[in-house]
Design a protein around this motif. Structure first.
Motif, PDB file in Angstrom:
ATOM      1  N   MET A  16      23.722  52.716  10.194  1.00  0.00           N
ATOM      2  CA  MET A  16      23.396  53.802  11.113  1.00  0.00           C
ATOM      3  C   MET A  16      24.552  54.795  11.091  1.00  0.00           C
ATOM      4  O   MET A  16      25.723  54.395  11.125  1.00  0.00           O
ATOM      5  N   MET A  17      24.231  56.079  11.004  1.00  0.00           N
ATOM      6  CA  MET A  17      25.245  57.134  11.065  1.00  0.00           C
ATOM      7  C   MET A  17      24.855  58.139  12.138  1.00  0.00           C
ATOM      8  O   MET A  17      23.694  58.554  12.202  1.00  0.00           O
ATOM      9  N   ARG A  18      25.838  58.537  12.948  1.00  0.00           N
ATOM     10  CA  ARG A  18      25.584  59.515  13.995  1.00  0.00           C
ATOM     11  C   ARG A  18      26.506  60.715  13.817  1.00  0.00           C
ATOM     12  O   ARG A  18      27.690  60.574  13.509  1.00  0.00           O
ATOM     13  N   HIS A  19      25.933  61.910  14.010  1.00  0.00           N
ATOM     14  CA  HIS A  19      26.731  63.135  14.025  1.00  0.00           C
ATOM     15  C   HIS A  19      26.150  64.063  15.087  1.00  0.00           C
ATOM     16  O   HIS A  19      24.975  64.452  14.994  1.00  0.00           O
ATOM     17  N   GLY A  20      26.945  64.374  16.103  1.00  0.00           N
ATOM     18  CA  GLY A  20      26.440  65.240  17.167  1.00  0.00           C
ATOM     19  C   GLY A  20      25.319  64.576  17.945  1.00  0.00           C
ATOM     20  O   GLY A  20      25.444  63.434  18.390  1.00  0.00           O
ATOM     21  N   ASP A  21      24.219  65.270  18.074  1.00  0.00           N
ATOM     22  CA  ASP A  21      23.088  64.777  18.869  1.00  0.00           C
ATOM     23  C   ASP A  21      21.977  64.177  18.024  1.00  0.00           C
ATOM     24  O   ASP A  21      20.818  64.140  18.442  1.00  0.00           O
ATOM     25  N   VAL A  22      22.310  63.699  16.849  1.00  0.00           N
ATOM     26  CA  VAL A  22      21.292  63.104  15.981  1.00  0.00           C
ATOM     27  C   VAL A  22      21.901  61.906  15.258  1.00  0.00           C
ATOM     28  O   VAL A  22      23.117  61.860  14.999  1.00  0.00           O
ATOM     29  N   TYR A  23      21.078  60.904  14.987  1.00  0.00           N
ATOM     30  CA  TYR A  23      21.556  59.762  14.207  1.00  0.00           C
ATOM     31  C   TYR A  23      20.477  59.318  13.222  1.00  0.00           C
ATOM     32  O   TYR A  23      19.290  59.600  13.395  1.00  0.00           O
ATOM     33  N   ILE A  44      22.489  58.198  28.181  1.00  0.00           N
ATOM     34  CA  ILE A  44      21.932  57.789  29.477  1.00  0.00           C
ATOM     35  C   ILE A  44      22.348  58.778  30.568  1.00  0.00           C
ATOM     36  O   ILE A  44      21.736  58.828  31.625  1.00  0.00           O
ATOM     37  N   ILE A  45      23.406  59.553  30.290  1.00  0.00           N
ATOM     38  CA  ILE A  45      23.863  60.592  31.215  1.00  0.00           C
ATOM     39  C   ILE A  45      23.550  61.951  30.602  1.00  0.00           C
ATOM     40  O   ILE A  45      23.976  62.254  29.494  1.00  0.00           O
ATOM     41  N   LYS A  46      22.785  62.769  31.315  1.00  0.00           N
ATOM     42  CA  LYS A  46      22.356  64.060  30.783  1.00  0.00           C
ATOM     43  C   LYS A  46      23.388  65.166  31.014  1.00  0.00           C
ATOM     44  O   LYS A  46      23.357  66.186  30.331  1.00  0.00           O
ATOM     45  N   SER A  47      24.272  64.990  31.974  1.00  0.00           N
ATOM     46  CA  SER A  47      25.243  66.027  32.325  1.00  0.00           C
ATOM     47  C   SER A  47      26.342  66.145  31.273  1.00  0.00           C
ATOM     48  O   SER A  47      27.107  65.199  31.049  1.00  0.00           O
ATOM     49  N   LYS A  49      28.877  67.992  31.582  1.00  0.00           N
ATOM     50  CA  LYS A  49      30.141  68.077  32.318  1.00  0.00           C
ATOM     51  C   LYS A  49      30.753  66.695  32.499  1.00  0.00           C
ATOM     52  O   LYS A  49      31.960  66.490  32.316  1.00  0.00           O
ATOM     53  N   ILE A  50      29.914  65.737  32.879  1.00  0.00           N
ATOM     54  CA  ILE A  50      30.396  64.361  33.067  1.00  0.00           C
ATOM     55  C   ILE A  50      30.888  63.781  31.742  1.00  0.00           C
ATOM     56  O   ILE A  50      31.930  63.125  31.681  1.00  0.00           O
ATOM     57  N   LEU A  51      30.138  64.065  30.669  1.00  0.00           N
ATOM     58  CA  LEU A  51      30.486  63.518  29.358  1.00  0.00           C
ATOM     59  C   LEU A  51      31.714  64.187  28.748  1.00  0.00           C
ATOM     60  O   LEU A  51      32.172  63.773  27.682  1.00  0.00           O
ATOM     61  N   SER A  52      32.238  65.225  29.406  1.00  0.00           N
ATOM     62  CA  SER A  52      33.451  65.871  28.922  1.00  0.00           C
ATOM     63  C   SER A  52      34.690  65.400  29.681  1.00  0.00           C
ATOM     64  O   SER A  52      35.816  65.778  29.330  1.00  0.00           O
ATOM     65  N   LEU A  53      34.492  64.577  30.723  1.00  0.00           N
ATOM     66  CA  LEU A  53      35.618  64.117  31.534  1.00  0.00           C
ATOM     67  C   LEU A  53      36.343  62.964  30.844  1.00  0.00           C
ATOM     68  O   LEU A  53      35.713  61.954  30.496  1.00  0.00           O
ATOM     69  N   PRO A  54      37.644  63.085  30.616  1.00  0.00           N
ATOM     70  CA  PRO A  54      38.405  61.994  29.992  1.00  0.00           C
ATOM     71  C   PRO A  54      38.243  60.690  30.756  1.00  0.00           C
ATOM     72  O   PRO A  54      38.083  60.687  31.980  1.00  0.00           O
ATOM     73  N   VAL A  55      38.293  59.593  30.034  1.00  0.00           N
ATOM     74  CA  VAL A  55      38.141  58.225  30.544  1.00  0.00           C
ATOM     75  C   VAL A  55      36.703  57.941  30.966  1.00  0.00           C
ATOM     76  O   VAL A  55      36.088  56.986  30.474  1.00  0.00           O
ATOM     77  N   ILE A  56      36.138  58.771  31.868  1.00  0.00           N
ATOM     78  CA  ILE A  56      34.761  58.553  32.318  1.00  0.00           C
ATOM     79  C   ILE A  56      33.794  58.634  31.141  1.00  0.00           C
ATOM     80  O   ILE A  56      32.876  57.823  31.018  1.00  0.00           O
ATOM     81  N   ARG A  57      34.009  59.613  30.250  1.00  0.00           N
ATOM     82  CA  ARG A  57      33.121  59.754  29.102  1.00  0.00           C
ATOM     83  C   ARG A  57      33.172  58.519  28.203  1.00  0.00           C
ATOM     84  O   ARG A  57      32.186  58.158  27.559  1.00  0.00           O
ATOM     85  N   VAL A  59      33.386  55.409  29.137  1.00  0.00           N
ATOM     86  CA  VAL A  59      32.524  54.361  29.695  1.00  0.00           C
ATOM     87  C   VAL A  59      31.082  54.577  29.249  1.00  0.00           C
ATOM     88  O   VAL A  59      30.414  53.659  28.760  1.00  0.00           O
ATOM     89  N   PHE A  60      30.597  55.829  29.389  1.00  0.00           N
ATOM     90  CA  PHE A  60      29.205  56.116  29.042  1.00  0.00           C
ATOM     91  C   PHE A  60      28.985  56.126  27.529  1.00  0.00           C
ATOM     92  O   PHE A  60      27.915  55.742  27.054  1.00  0.00           O
ATOM     93  N   ASN A  61      29.987  56.566  26.782  1.00  0.00           N
ATOM     94  CA  ASN A  61      29.870  56.518  25.327  1.00  0.00           C
ATOM     95  C   ASN A  61      29.775  55.081  24.830  1.00  0.00           C
ATOM     96  O   ASN A  61      29.043  54.795  23.876  1.00  0.00           O
ATOM     97  N   PHE A  62      30.513  54.182  25.472  1.00  0.00           N
ATOM     98  CA  PHE A  62      30.452  52.771  25.101  1.00  0.00           C
ATOM     99  C   PHE A  62      29.053  52.210  25.356  1.00  0.00           C
ATOM    100  O   PHE A  62      28.481  51.518  24.504  1.00  0.00           O
ATOM    101  N   ILE A  63      28.492  52.524  26.527  1.00  0.00           N
ATOM    102  CA  ILE A  63      27.140  52.044  26.850  1.00  0.00           C
ATOM    103  C   ILE A  63      26.115  52.640  25.899  1.00  0.00           C
ATOM    104  O   ILE A  63      25.241  51.939  25.379  1.00  0.00           O
ATOM    105  N   ASP A  64      26.220  53.947  25.644  1.00  0.00           N
ATOM    106  CA  ASP A  64      25.294  54.608  24.714  1.00  0.00           C
ATOM    107  C   ASP A  64      25.355  53.971  23.332  1.00  0.00           C
ATOM    108  O   ASP A  64      24.323  53.729  22.698  1.00  0.00           O
TER     109      ASP A  64
END
Length: 325
Positions: A16-23, A44-47, A49-57, A59-64
């Motif tokens: 599997m390869m991912r680049h940007g918003d497509v894989y 799983i998070i549409k915002s 802004k949230i996905l640009s916050l250090p550390v918080i992003r 957590v969600f990137n790991f889940i994604d």
């Protein structure tokens, strides 16, 4: 070296390869043809802004990553079902096929949810809770909580290395690790200014600083720093509270580890390179040298989502881009 921002993972007989918003998922089927599927990457998070916050992003990137990775693994496994089931599903037509696909999609969603939940629970239990429970036995000989926390760090590292060593010896996993090596080689190839050909990929390195193996290693190291620091400042008397706090700190640990891996993948700083070495060394267990046909699958996955020629033109203008056949 400029990061291409490509990431991926090995799946069953594919990548599997991912680049940007497509894989993409490329799989070498039993008939030796390469099947490629491309889909949008939906967090799983549409915002944004949230996905640009250090550390918080992180957590969600790991889940994604865990969700998409599990989905891709399940997709690749469908090509290696029992032959009778595979042919039956392949030959379905019309309404019958639609009904069967809908049923399988529903089953897959349930299975994927259970798999992700089990994976997280298993990892936390094995690498966060169990090391403390083992180290806490030192209380019986009068050890202080500080000594127990330090001993816990050693147990955690040993468990992690033992786990990696044992799974690297499994025959089926070894093929996955070969595809893992092909994934890294493709990314290293383009990030070092070489055209994406089988020959260039095969001679590229199979180790990469943005690897998930390095991420897991930093999770272990960051958890040690967090736990020693936290319990040195905040004395906690009961065992169940110490266990609960370790579990509650997991998201913060994952977020901080993600930030370091992100920095490592975009920096040639000598200090960052030095701190990345243990994770790169660990990849000797989790990556293997691929065959040329595995490399072809990796290239197909990259080309489905990433214009490597445009990347080379922008970042390595001196590189000669081969003409289309």
């Amino acid at each position: 070296m400029k990061s291409s921002n490509i990431g991926g993972q090995a799946v069953m007989e594919g990548i599997m390869m991912r680049h940007g918003d497509v894989y993409s998922v490329a799989v070498r089927k039993p008939d030796k043809e390469i099947e490629i599927k491309v889909e949008d990457y939906k967090s799983i998070i549409k915002s944004k802004k949230i996905l640009s916050l250090p550390v918080i992003r992180g957590v969600f990137n790991f889940i994604d990553s865990l969700v998409v990775g599990t989905k891709c693994l399940m997709y690749s496994a469908t090509f290696f079902e029992e032959e009778e089931d595979y042919l039956r599903r392949k030959n379905l037509q019309g309404a019958e096929k639609a009904k069967e696909d809908a049923k399988k999609e529903k089953e897959d969603k349930v299975l994927m949810t259970l798999t992700v939940c089990f994976s997280v629970a298993f990892s936390v239990a094995l690498f966060m809770v169990l090391p403390y429970l083992i180290a806490s036995l030192l209380h019986q000989i009068g050890a202080t909580e500080t000594i127990v926390t330090i001993a816990e760090a050693g147990v955690r590292i040993l468990l992690f290395l033992l786990y990696m060593f044992l799974i690297s010896k499994m025959e089926d996993i070894q093929r996955v690790f070969m595809y893992h090596g092909a994934e890294h080689k493709c990314i290293n190839c383009v990030e070092h200014g070489l055209p994406l050909t089988v020959e260039n990929v095969m001679k590229s390195s199979r180790f990469h600083k943005r690897c998930g193996t390095s991420f897991l290693f930093f999770v272990i190291i960051v958890s040690i720093i967090f736990f020693i620091g936290f319990f040195a400042v905040v004395p906690v008397q009961t065992m169940w509270m110490r266990v609960a706090i370790r579990i509650l700190l997991v998201p913060a640990i994952a977020g901080v580890s993600y930030e370091f891996i992100r920095l490592a993948g975009n920096s040639d700083n000598p200090a960052v390179a030095f701190l990345s070495k243990p994770g790169l060394a660990l990849q000797k267990l989790t990556t293997k040298e691929p065959t040329e046909d595995m490399t072809e699958v990796a290239i197909a996955a990259v080309e489905a989502v990433f214009d490597w020629k445009e990347y080379l033109r922008e970042n390595f203008p001196e590189t000669e881009i081969p003409e289309e056949p």
